[in-house]
Structure formats: C-alpha cells, structure tokens
Design a protein around this motif. Structure first.
Motif, PDB file in Angstrom:
ATOM      1  N   VAL A   1      36.172  29.365 -36.132  1.00 16.50           N
ATOM      2  CA  VAL A   1      35.810  30.761 -36.380  1.00 16.50           C
ATOM      3  C   VAL A   1      36.534  31.345 -37.587  1.00 16.50           C
ATOM      4  CG1 VAL A   1      35.208  31.205 -33.977  1.00 16.50           C
ATOM      5  CG2 VAL A   1      37.579  31.481 -34.720  1.00 16.50           C
ATOM      6  N   GLU A   2      37.277  30.539 -38.301  1.00 17.02           N
ATOM      7  CA  GLU A   2      37.970  31.057 -39.470  1.00 17.02           C
ATOM      8  C   GLU A   2      37.063  31.158 -40.690  1.00 17.02           C
ATOM      9  OE1 GLU A   2      41.410  28.748 -40.180  1.00 17.02           O
ATOM     10  OE2 GLU A   2      42.389  29.265 -38.281  1.00 17.02           O
ATOM     11  N   SER A   3      35.977  30.408 -40.708  1.00 19.89           N
ATOM     12  CA  SER A   3      35.092  30.409 -41.868  1.00 19.89           C
ATOM     13  C   SER A   3      33.656  30.564 -41.399  1.00 19.89           C
ATOM     14  CB  SER A   3      35.252  29.103 -42.663  1.00 19.89           C
ATOM     15  OG  SER A   3      34.300  29.031 -43.702  1.00 19.89           O
ATOM     16  N   ARG A   4      32.899  31.324 -42.161  1.00 19.17           N
ATOM     17  CA  ARG A   4      31.493  31.521 -41.850  1.00 19.17           C
ATOM     18  C   ARG A   4      30.711  30.211 -41.961  1.00 19.17           C
ATOM     19  NH1 ARG A   4      27.613  35.842 -42.222  1.00 19.17           N
ATOM     20  NH2 ARG A   4      29.302  37.309 -42.664  1.00 19.17           N
ATOM     21  N   CYS A   5      31.159  29.330 -42.815  1.00 17.23           N
ATOM     22  CA  CYS A   5      30.459  28.063 -43.000  1.00 17.23           C
ATOM     23  C   CYS A   5      30.568  27.148 -41.795  1.00 17.23           C
ATOM     24  CB  CYS A   5      30.994  27.340 -44.238  1.00 17.23           C
ATOM     25  SG  CYS A   5      30.830  28.283 -45.771  1.00 17.23           S
ATOM     26  N   SER A   6      31.529  27.387 -40.929  1.00 13.50           N
ATOM     27  CA  SER A   6      31.766  26.509 -39.784  1.00 13.50           C
ATOM     28  C   SER A   6      31.015  26.934 -38.542  1.00 13.50           C
ATOM     29  CB  SER A   6      33.269  26.438 -39.468  1.00 13.50           C
ATOM     30  OG  SER A   6      33.991  25.965 -40.584  1.00 13.50           O
ATOM     31  N   VAL A   7      30.357  28.077 -38.576  1.00 10.34           N
ATOM     32  CA  VAL A   7      29.649  28.571 -37.402  1.00 10.34           C
ATOM     33  C   VAL A   7      28.196  28.838 -37.777  1.00 10.34           C
ATOM     34  CG1 VAL A   7      31.726  29.577 -36.409  1.00 10.34           C
ATOM     35  CG2 VAL A   7      30.252  30.980 -37.850  1.00 10.34           C
ATOM     36  N   SER A   8      27.378  28.970 -36.781  1.00 14.31           N
ATOM     37  CA  SER A   8      25.962  29.258 -36.981  1.00 14.31           C
ATOM     38  C   SER A   8      25.767  30.756 -37.193  1.00 14.31           C
ATOM     39  CB  SER A   8      25.156  28.787 -35.771  1.00 14.31           C
ATOM     40  OG  SER A   8      23.832  29.235 -35.838  1.00 14.31           O
TER      41      SER A   8
END
Length: 1403
Positions: free
Chosen positions: A1130-1137
C-alpha cells in the motif's frame, strides 16, 4: 486372452486314466504317511529323490480333484502348503529335492493347486471354504516372507491367482462369498508385493486388466480395487507433493497393502496401472463394448442382477475419493468396508460439502512427467463428447409446475402445491425396448456436510480431467448411452447413484479452478452439456443427479469459468423446482431437505447480482431451449424470476442457517437494485413495471431528511422490493421467527440495513416497520419469567438497536403523533418493565415499580430515549467539537478556561457548564450565555439569549429593551380638564328620604366615646389628604409634575441565575436534600478549583457517545506470504489495483488525525484523491490520516497499515495490539479510553511505532478492539486467502492459520473478471447466534454495494461481540458512570443560602 488362463481343467494327473476307485485308493494310501511326517519335527521326509517327489506330486494332484467326503483332499492341501514353505525356510519335513530347488517345484505345486478351485458340487461346504482359505493364506505368506522367489515363480504365482479368481468370479451366476473376497484381496496384495520385488511384465498387466473386466459384476472386485488404489494414491501424493500436502487418510489395514520398501520410482507406475486395471466403470451399463468386456458381461446385464448399479456407484465413489485426494481435501472416510449387497445402500453415503475451494495455483501438473507414456488417452482438440445429446432434435421442455408464470414473477410469492413434489411418471416403453429389470433400488443417500478447503498445492483442472475426465464424463451421460436397449427412465433410476456421483465430482473439479487458470474448451463444453442434461426439471428428469449437481456447485458462478453465466436460465429453472417446493417429496428418499436447500440458496445468492451486472446483454439462443420453456431474451429478464425464487425460498424455509443466508441475500439485492437504479441501469425495467400504474405520493429515504416531497415520482423496482421485503421480514419476525434467536438477530440486522437503503417509499411503510419492531419487543418482554435468559435479553437489546437505526435515519416519522407515542411506550416498557397504558387502564408513572426485564434491557431503552430526544424536533447545533478552551478562545474575554465557567449537575446525570460572558459586544445589552452540556448522550454546545420580543419582530437597530424617552413638549399637549371627585353621585341629595333610610342609625349615635375619638382622628387624616391632592398653585399658576423615568439599561446580567431560574431549578425543592444516603440533590454545583477537575472533564469528553469500531484493510498481491510483503503493497499506487483505491474511497472519508481542542480527530475532511496521492492507501495508516464513516449511532474507523512506520517486521503486529498490550498502562479496560491524552505536547513523532500512533486515536484504542479484531483483506488471487497468516499480523502467536485465531474476523475480497466481487468470510465459529449478515461465505456482490455491505458486516460483527461480552457496556452507560464519579469527587457541600449567594457573585 490365454486359453490356459481363461478356462480348462489345469494340470491332469496320470491317475485319471485309471478307474476312480483306483485313483482314490492310491491317493489315500500315499497322503496319510506323508501327512504324518509333517507334524513330527523329529522325522524326516519319506521322499529322498527327485523321481520320488515327482511321482508323489502326480498322486497329490489327483487327490485335489476328489470329493470332500473323505480327508484326502485336506491331507493333500496340508502337504502342498507345507512344501510351499520351502521358499520361506528349510524344514526336515520337506523333501530334499524341493529344499535344494524350491522354485521349480513351487511353480508345479501352484499349477496343481488350481484343481482345488475348479467348480464342484460341494464348493459351498465349510470344509471346502476352509481349504481354499488355507491355500490363499499360504500363498500370501509365501509372497510376503519369501526372499528366494525367482521371476518365473512370481509370474506363476500371479497366474495362479488370476486363474482361481477367474474360476470363482467370472461366471455370471457366481455367488459372492468369503472365498471370493479373500481371493480378490490376496490377488491385489500379492500383486502389490510383486510390484515391489519383481515388477510384473506388460503381458501380465494386460491379462489382469482383461480378466478383471470380466469380474466387475462382483461387489468384491470394486471394493478391493478401491482399497488398493486409495492406498497407492496416499503413497503417491506423499511422494509427488511432499509432506506439506494434506495427507490422504486411509485405513491402517489398507495402508499396509503397500510394501514399505517399494521404490519411489515404481509407485507412480504401479498406481497408474492399478487405476486402469478396472477399466471404464461405465462399461458396466453397456452390453457389448468392442474389446472392453467378454461375452459374459452381456449375460450379467440381461440377467436382472440389481448389483450392477450398486457396483457402478461404488466404483464412481472410489474415483470421487481419488479426486478429493488430488484436490487436497482431507476427508476422513470412516464408512465400513463391508459390501453392500442385495439389501441396498443402507449406510449414509456422504457427498462431502462442496463449498468454495481455495488454494495456490500450480501451472504444471506435479505428476504429468512421472506417469508412463501409455497413460489414459486424452481427448483430441475439438472432439465431441462421448455419445453427445442431440440438442437440436430434443423437444422443448414444458415450463416447470413449481415456477410462477413469466409475466407475473416480479414479487408475487409462489404458491406451490404438493402435487408438484410428486416423482415424475415413467414414460411407457416401446415393445422392443421393454425393460426386464426388477424394481430399481432406491438411489444412494446424499448429504451436505462441511468439508475442508482444497489445498493450495492442488493440481490444475486439466490435469485431473486428463486422468479421470473420460470416466466421469461417460458416467455423467450414462443415461443417454444406455438408452439403446432398455427403457430410459428405468435406466436413469437404476444408475442414478453412480451418475450423480460423477456429476458431483465434475462440479467439484471445475469449482476448484484457480484464479487465471485456463481450461481446455473441450472440457468446458462437455461439462456444460452434463449440467444442461442433469439440471432438467421436465418429466423424466433424474432427481438424484439434480441434487448432486446442486450440492457440489455452490461456487460455480463465482470462480470465473468462461461462459458459465450462460447457464443462468438452466440453474434458475432448477432452483425454482427446489426452493419453491416446501415438501420436496421427489428428493426426500435420498437427501435431507435442509441439506439440499442450503447449497441451492448459496447458488441463488451468487446469481442475484448477475442480471444487474450484465443488464440487457443478450444470452445465447442455445441455452434458451434449456430454460424450461421460458423466454430468456437477456440477463435482466431473469431478475423477476430470481426475485420470485428468493421470496418463495424465504417463505418455505424452516432451517435457521438457510434462513440467515436468504436474509443476507435480500439486503444485498435491495441495496444493489437501489444503487443500480440510481445510475440508470434499471431504466428499462422501471418503465416496464410502471406502465399503467397510478403513482402515489412518496417520500425520500435519505438519511436525516425531514422534508416531504410533494411531487409525485415514478414507482421503481428498488422501492417495490424494499416494501415487499420489509413487509415479509416484519411479518415473519413477529410470527414464525420470534422463538428462533439466531434468525431474529439476523432479521433485525437486515431490517436495520434496509433502513439505511435510500429508496423512495411511502412514509407509512417505514412507520409500519417501526411498529412491527415495537410489537416484537413487547412480545419478548412479556414472556414468562422462567423463559427469560441472557440470550433473550440480547435479542431485546438488538431490537432496541434496530429501532434506534430506524429512528435516526428517518426522523420524519416523529411528525406522526401515533408513531412517537408508540416508541415512547416501548421506551417506558424497557425502562420500567411495564406500560402506563394497558387497554383502558392508565397508571401514573409515579405509581409504578421499576422492574425492567434486565439491566441490559433498561440501558438499551435509555439509549433509544436518547435517540428520540436528539432526533425529534432537533435543530442544527455545533456538535461535540467545542470545549471550554475553544469557547473561551472564541468569546470576547480571554484568560483561563475552566475558571470562567460555573459547573452544575442536574438530576445526577448532566454536567452543565455555563459561561456568563456574551459572545460579542454587539449583543451585550441582551442577557446571553453559552452552555456546555455533558450528558450520557454526548457533549453539546448551545448559545442562549434572552429577548422580550419574538424573533420575527426584532429590528437590527434595537439596542435596548426600554421604550424611547419622550420630550418635554409632549407632556402639556392636549386639553387639561379639572375633575372634582365625589364619594356619592350628585343627584343623591335630590332624592327624598324615606323611613327605610332611618333603619340604619348614624355612626355618631352608636359608637362609644373611645371610638368617637378615633373617628375624629380619621377625619383629620382624610382632610389632610384632600389638601395634598389639590394641585399646588404658585402665584396663581399650576405647577407641572414631571413623569417618573426608568433607570438606564443594565449591561451586566447574572445569566446563570436567570437561566437556572427559567428552568425551574432554583426552588427550595431542588436544593433540598432528599435524605437518602448517597443521592445528591436535583441541582448540585461543582467545584472547578479542585485539582484534577479539568483532566476528568477531558476523560469524559474522550469517552465516545456512540459505538466506535475499527477495522484494518490489507492488500495481498498474488503469491505473497509474509507480513512485510503485504504491508509494503500500500505504499505505492503501482502495487495495488485501481479498484482497491475505489473501494477505499467508498468505505469512508479521509479524516486527519491530530491534536484538537475538543477531540481526537480534526474536523477537516480533505478530498480522497488529494490525500492518497501516489500511495496505494498506506497514507491511511493512522499516523496522519484514517478513513472514517460516521452516522448517529456508529463511528467506523478504517486503517490501512503500512510498513513505512515499522522499523522491523516484528512491529507489524503492533497494528492490532490493544492499548494495554502496546503500552505500559495498568488501567482496567473499562477506563482505558479515559486515560488517552490528546494534547499538542503528545503529538506522534515520525519515529514512533504504529502501536503508539494507534494509541493516540480514540476509536482504535477502545477496549473492544482488543477482544474482537476484524481484518479486511483484498486478495488478487483467491487461493491466497487460504495461506493468509493472520498470526504474523497479530500479537498472539497461537495458531498457524487465520481461521484458528480467536476472536478474529477475516473478510476476503476477490475481484472477478465479471466486475463482481467474491467474498470469503471467516467468522467466530463459536458464536451462538449463527451467521453474521449481510456478507456470508461465498457471497458475490457488485462494486456498487461492496462498501455498504462491508460496513454493515463490520458493524454487525462488533455489535454481536458486544452482545456476547460481559464487559462491553453501552456508550451512554460508560459516560453515566464517569459522570457519577465526577459528582462524588467535585460536588460543593454548602447550604442553600450559600448556594444562592454564590450565584450573585461574579467569577
């Protein structure tokens, strides 16, 4: 097949050339001395040379063929079995030639012993059975213990066992008995031993497979084959998947069949050959399959033997067990292994619960490369299913009798007659297909019980279908395959058990599909064809197959199977035939009604979101022919039918668990329909429903809206559903369900959820719902005392909570006087235990005794009263964000805060802080004050001003309450007339007197002298007064008197005294000591100068006035296992949908966490996109921001933990630590929140741990969070939910799996390709109130309603935990207790005069 094995008499002795008497006498004379030497260890064998031994063996061979009337046969068997032991150990009784070369002689002995097993007239005698058993035991001992057996001896031994089994089992009329069971068991055991020591040749395997196919009509064959294959599978899984794979548990005697020293590379070879040794079980129902069965098979089929369907079922059940083993389902089968013969299947056959499957995807079959090259043939790409059903040639099925007409299915409950539950009539068969079968046996019993989830290491669907698909598909379509030679209906009923098991197994395989796994189209097409044929509800349908498919398809519509949604019409027709039938007479003989309805309800719940999700998407024309004759033009056209099934299911359901699932589905449907209609997705349906309908007046259902819409609006489907469901729930709540606490609690939760759904309905419908809840409370409170229990009181408390939800979300109901009076009567009943108005009798409240049902019920009723007082006629107010410091800072004065207030306590429950300084100089001439009211219901701030004119008549320029001063000229204006005042009228003297006037004597005649002097003094006083009244004259002119003027307006008021006086609190009665020890007076002043007063007020302010609950949200990417990986997502937008961020934004609004003057969170609410930025939601980790959702009764806090504030993985567990675990405080949990300090000096620093940050947030630090923890986990791959280890994120390291953690609720959310979301819910299984709604395990919800349903589930979970806990009082109760502590600690003990005097003194 080799003729020497398939038939013949075996070895023929030379004595057979002589007359029978000669051979009998020779044999008897030879065997007796040989047998005598066997039991004596001191004697040696009489035979010394090879020639002697061979001649004697010819005699023994002949002796084995003799009748059993003598003991010759027995002596021959004793001698041969003793000589066979030469391969095990050397004995003196064994002839030396045999001891020197045991293998050739053992081979010859085995060929001779075959003669014993030839058919004979006395083969059923006990002596014969004992001899056969003796030989078989000797052979088994030889195979187990011999270490010198050659390959020829092994092959001869296997040939011997094959021949004797063929002799006993191959004949169609052969009777099964103890010898056949033992011979089959010895054959498979010896064969397994041979695989370990001397692997059989290819020709032997082929011979065994061919011969075994001719024995399949014997129950012993399938029974022992199942045992051997199961034991081999258990060993194979251990070698293939390792020890981490769930073990396949088999009986100890079965596991002992596999030699412990068998080499690992031989296990897969042996397993695969044993698996296909039985050939295709479907051949049992085929008279002549080319090259698959001998001619005797046809004789068995035509012989009317009812064993074949049972054997077929046992074989398919064995395959089903193997499939479960490869899926990693640890089903411990404790069913006895005895054969089920002509008596039928009386034991209960468990079709394990086919619930949603979990696991980790494996892209490669773990055993594909280890199998031999001649494995089962795989279907060619594009090949047709075996014996396909010609769909185009099949007539259209008539509409089911259990389903309502298509044009009237929207909301009308189905009236199902008992006639619909009759079994289908058998269609008459043609003369050339007339069945010769007897009455078919009843289908095997089915049941629905909980089974473990599949292993994450399970193999792919295609791998299982490569192994078992051919058999399963053929068995599932056996009805069509067998229709060529007998009546179809009879065959369907006879073979229904095995066919149902095959269909259920296929459903389990396909529902265990892993995320993003691809299945071959040929398998999907065959599977859908099986479902289309098995789910038929027309005449001639097979109820066991239909039941098995429903039992094993609970998650069929939520596992992303390609094209599965096109089966929606077919499943709808099947569900109508099951859920709308109350009796289910067609299924009662083999399945429990409750067990069948439960998976049907779960399937229905997963289908409900599909019509709205796909809307007007057209379905394929192919499936319209299978939809029961109904016109299916689009997915949306199925919605009325699904709603009708849902309503009918609730009306016909009697099971508690099933009813709770239906209630959850109802709330899901209404919320989804309301939100879908709001965005225009139901416009077409709305127009069709509203045609020609008169539109009445409706009111909006938005929260807190008290305005009634005067314009007419269109009827909508959501509003109609809402009314229908609310009426149905309230009616059954007060009637059928009122004695079922679990159902009542779920119904009350659903009613509360329906109150929050924004639909447009008549206000009378809402009042009717409130009235029903009130009636339910009256009924429960009126139960006899002996029926009162904690569980009953918990339900009453839940009913009051449901009432609070309705009152706070629809305050316009209080505009109706009858509704308000009914609610107040219920409050009175809860607080006092009885009503003041009982029929025509009315009792005053002071005459009643306080006898509530329980203290918890009384507290719940007090909470309802607080809701009524805050909602009814409420005006907007500042709220609870202002305290003394904030008010002093905003007022005209400056200085201290607490010292500027006067503190009073009213009725020992409300602390009244009065600030006597006006808010500003512009209104300084008006008496004004600011009151800070702290009570059980919260803290409220009011500003009051005293005006002598109505609000509408005031002018902005008014500065004083005194009229304007008039000038001097106005005083002499007008004409002044002198008036002479007289005591009597002027015409009094002109009236002549009469005698009657003298009846009253004059005063001077009757008074005595003493009185006369007093009268003279009075006359003098009157005379002087008259002189004073005459206007004075100066120089002949009158003197003008000035008008009295009022004093100037007062600008300094004692507003506290005025305010208390206007409330009627400054009376002697309010200040009088009641005389009861410990009970203060009605009005008490507090001493704010005592040390600790301000701190205790802050403690009171930090106690919540509503239920504060919290949940933690995690994002789990595919394949992740550790807590550090999960927290880092959850630290980066790229890691979540992006869908995950949309879900967070719909859960609540961002709230800044920081030290404030009046609370723990900031009043500022920034926008979600601005707050989240480039993070993946980790900004809401509780350090600066959280997500909050608040209403009048609940405050939810959602925290997204991240690893940015944790220096190590061990600190990740601090996210869920309670304050007493994270810190070093020693206070009791009930007083925990009151000690949380939120000041600017204690603001969290960047180096603080997550637990320290959570302590600074009031909602997270409540004592309830430490008892019940709720985690919301977004999983990209559904199988990862099984491997989510909550213990890594929890402080307790008690369990290895998430499901075992105590008091932990897990909500897994998995996005599907259809845009829907699959839910897996792990709740506390020890709860006595059953399921938590509205999200249940296996639910499928839309994106629109996901956040609402998650919030409702969190609220209900926490509410149920409070109901079951003994240390979770209501918020107003905790505040009331702390107020009592403050009164006892800081009350002023002075007299009434001192109290009044203090009011006149300024602070």
């Amino acid at each position: 097949m080799d003729q020497s094995l398939s038939g013949g008499r075996g070895h023929v002795s030379v004595l057979s050339c002589f007359p029978p008497s000669v051979g009998r006498d020779v044999a008897a004379a030879v065997v007796k001395p040989l047998r005598a030497s066997l039991g004596n260890p001191e004697t040696h064998s009489l035979l010394r040379t090879d020639r002697e031994v061979k001649w004697t063996m010819e005699v023994l061979c002949y002796g084995l063929t003799l009748p059993l009337d003598g003991d010759t046969v027995k002596l021959c068997v004793d001698i041969y079995t003793d000589w066979l032991m030469a391969l095990v150990s050397v004995r003196d009784s064994i002839p030396p030639p045999i001891s020197r070369e045991p293998n050739p002689y053992a081979q010859k002995i085995l060929r001779h012993l075959y003669s014993l097993f030839l058919p004979r007239s006395d083969q059923m005698s006990p002596v014969y059975l004992s001899l056969c058993q003796q030989v078989l035991c000797a052979v088994r001992t030889l195979a187990r213990e011999s270490a010198v057996m050659s390959r020829d001896t092994w092959e001869t031994l296997l040939h011997f066992l094959l021949r004797i089994n063929h002799a006993m089992l191959a004949p169609p009329t052969a009777a099964a008995g103890g010898v056949s069971n033992l011979s089959m068991a010895v054959l498979l055991e010896v064969w397994l031993l041979s695989c370990s020591q001397c692997f059989p040749s290819r020709s032997l395997w082929q011979m065994c497979r061919q011969m075994l196919s001719s024995w399949r009509h014997q129950p012993a064959v399938v029974e022992h084959w199942n045992r051997a294959v199961a034991a081999l599978t258990s060993r194979l899984l251990l070698l293939t998947f390792g020890s981490s794979f769930p073990p396949f548990k088999v009986a100890d005697e079965d596991a002992a069949l596999i030699p412990a020293d068998m080499e690992d590379d031989r296990v897969p070879q042996t397993w695969f050959r044993f698996l296909h040794m039985f050939s295709n079980p479907v051949d049992l129902g085929r008279p002549l399959v080319a090259g698959s069965a001998p001619p005797t098979q046809e004789e068995v089929l035509r012989g009317g033997d009812s064993q074949l369907p049972i054997i077929f079922f046992r074989a398919m059940r064995g395959v089903s067990k193997l499939v479960d083993a490869f899926l990693g389902v640890t089903v411990d089968d404790r069913e006895p292994t005895e054969l089920l013969l002509n008596t039928g299947l009386t034991a209960r056959i468990h079709f394990r619960d086919r619930l949603p499957s979990l696991g980790v995807a494996v892209t490669r079959s773990p055993f594909r490369d280890r199998l031999p090259s001649y494995s089962v043939s795989r279907p060619r790409s594009g090949s047709a299913p075996p014996t396909p059903v010609n769909i185009l040639s099949m007539p259209s099925a008539p509409p089911p009798t259990t389903s309502p007409p298509p044009h009237n299915r929207r909301l009308k409950p189905a009236n199902v007659s008992k006639a619909t539950s009759k079994p289908p009539t058998t269609s008459p068969s043609s003369p050339h297909c007339k069945s010769s079968y007897p009455t078919p046996p009843s289908p095997p019993p089915l049941s629905y019980c909980l089974r473990p989830s599949p292993s994450p290491l399970r193999c792919n669907v295609d791998s299982l279908l490569h192994l078992f698909g051919c058999w399963l598909f053929d068995a599932a379509l056996i009805n069509k395959d067998s229709a060529g030679h007998c009546d179809v209906t009879v065959m369907s009923e006879r073979w229904a058990g095995g066919r149902a098991e095959a269909c259920g197994t296929l459903c389990r395989i396909f529902t265990c599909k892993k995320t993003a796994e691809d299945i071959l189209p040929v398998y999907l097409s065959r599977f859908y064809l099986v479902l289309l044929q098995g789910l038929q509800v027309c005449e001639g349908a097979c109820p066991p197959v239909l039941a098995s498919i429903l039992l094993n398809s609970t998650c069929l519509f939520c596992c992303d199977l390609r094209g599965v949604n096109l089966l929606l019409p077919t499943f709808t027709s099947a569900l109508e035939s099951v859920l709308l039938d109350r009796d289910l007479l067609r299924f009662k003989s083999f399945v429990s009604v409750v067990d069948l309805r439960r998976p049907s309800i779960l399937i229905l719940a997963s289908m409900l979101p599909l019509p709205l999700q796909f809307g007007s998407v057209q379905s394929e024309g192919l499936l319209n022919r299978w939809s029961g004759g109904n016109d299916v033009s689009s997915f949306l056209s199925l919605k009325p039918r699904l709603i009708s099934v849902l309503v009918g299911a609730l009306q016909t359901e009697s099971d508690t668990h099933n009813t709770q699932v239906i209630l959850a589905a109802m709330l899901n449907l209404v919320q989804d329909s309301a939100l879908g209609q709001g965005v225009g997705q139901s416009q077409q349906e709305t127009e069709s429903q509203c045609g020609g309908v008169r539109r009445p007046r409706w009111t909006s259902g938005t929260s807190g809206n008290r305005q009634t819409r005067g314009t007419t609006i269109q009827l909508d489907s959501a509003g109609v559903l809402w009314v229908q469901f609310v009426r149905l729930l309230t009616q059954r709540l007060t009637a059928q369900w009122r004695n079922d606490s679990a159902v009542c609690l779920s119904a009350l939760e659903v009613l509360g959820g329906l109150a929050k759904v924004e639909v447009r309905v008549e206000e009378s419908e809402r009042r009717r719902a409130v009235s029903s809840v009130c009636s339910y409370i009256v009924f429960q409170c009126s139960r006899p005392p002996q029926l009162h229990s904690r569980e009953l009181h918990s339900i009453i408390v839940a009913a009051f909570h449901c009432l609070n939800v309705w009152l706070t979300h629809h305050p316009a109901m209080f505009d109706h006087q009858d509704c308000l009076l009914e609610v107040l009567e219920i409050v009175e009943l809860g607080i006092s235990g009885s009503k003041s108005r009982l029929g025509q009798e009315v009792r005053c409240k002071e005459e009643k005794e306080l006898n509530p049902a329980s203290l918890r019920v009384r507290e719940a009723a007090e909470a309802t009263l607080n809701c009524v007082m805050q909602v009814s006629g409420a005006l907007p107010f500042v709220g609870d964000l202002l305290n003394e410091d904030a008010l002093i800072g905003r007022s005209a004065s400056s200085g201290g805060s607490v010292k500027k207030f006067r503190y009073f306590v009213v009725d020992s429950s409300v602390i009244l802080a009065i600030l006597e300084q006006p808010p500003g100089p512009e209104q300084a001439s008006c008496p004004s004050l600011t009151a800070l009211i702290r009570g059980p219901s919260g803290r409220h701030t009011w500003t009051l001003q005293l005006h002598l004119e109505p609000r509408e008549g005031r002018t902005q320029a008014q500065q004083t309450l005194i009229p304007e001063r008039r000038g001097v000229a106005q005083e002499d204006s007008g004409i002044r007339c002198g008036v002479k005042h007289k005591l009597f009228p002027e015409n009094m003297d002109r009236v002549p007197s009469v005698k009657a006037d003298l009846s009253i004597p004059a005063l001077n005649r009757i008074v005595p002298d003493g009185v006369q002097q007093q009268l003279e003094r009075l006359r003098a006083v009157l005379k002087r007064q008259q002189q004073v009244k005459h206007p004075p004259q100066v120089s002949g002119h009158l003197v003008v008197m000035t008008t009295c003027r009022p004093p100037p307006p007062v600008t300094n008021f004692q507003t506290a005294r005025l305010f208390l006086s206007h409330l009627g609190l400054l009376t002697p009665e309010t200040l009088k000591d009641p005389g009861t020890s410990g009970v203060p007076t009605q009005l008490v002043s507090l001493d704010s100068s005592v040390p600790g007063f301000s701190a205790d007020l802050r403690r009171l302010d930090q106690l919540p006035s509503r239920n504060c609950d919290s949940a933690f949200v995690f994002y789990m990417r595919a394949g992740q296992r550790t807590a550090a990986e999960i927290l880092k997502n959850v630290e980066s937008r790229c890691s979540v949908s992006s869908h995950f961020l949309d879900f967070l934004s719909s859960l609540g609004r961002p709230m800044e966490v920081g030290p404030q003057q009046g609370g723990g969170t900031s009043s500022r609410s920034p926008e979600f996109p601005a707050v989240v930025g480039d993070s993946g939601g980790g900004v809401f980790n509780g350090e600066k921001f959280v997500l909050t959702f608040t209403d009048a009764l609940t405050e939810l806090t959602f925290i997204v933990p991240s690893s940015s504030s944790s220096s190590s993985s061990s600190q990740a567990a601090d996210w869920l630590k309670s304050p007493e675990e994270a810190g070093s405080k020693t206070e009791s949990p009930s007083r925990l929140r009151s000690h949380v300090e939120l000041s600017q000096d204690s603001a969290p620093q960047s180096t603080s741990s997550p637990a320290d940050n959570l302590k600074s947030f009031p909602s997270v630090s409540s004592s309830f969070v430490s008892e019940s923890r709720l985690l919301i986990v977004w999983v990209e791959r559904f199988e990862d939910a099984e491997s989510f280890l909550a213990c890594d994120l929890l402080p307790e390291k008690t369990t290895d799996t998430a499901t075992g953690a105590p008091n932990v609720h897990l909500i897994f959310i998995h996005p599907l390709r259809t845009g829907l979301y699959r839910i897996r819910f792990h709740e506390n299984a020890t709860s006595k109130f059953g399921l938590v709604v509205p999200l249940v395990n296996g639910s499928v919800v839309s994106k629109r309603s996901l956040a609402f349903l998650v919030r409702e589930t969190v609220i209900n979970c926490c509410h149920r935990r409070r109901l079951e806990s003994d240390s979770a009082p209501l918020p107003h109760v905790r505040r009331k207790h702390l107020i009592s502590d403050i009164i006892l600690r800081y009350r002023h003990c002075h007299s009434a005069p001192s109290f009044y005097s203090a009011l006149f003194h300024d602070l």
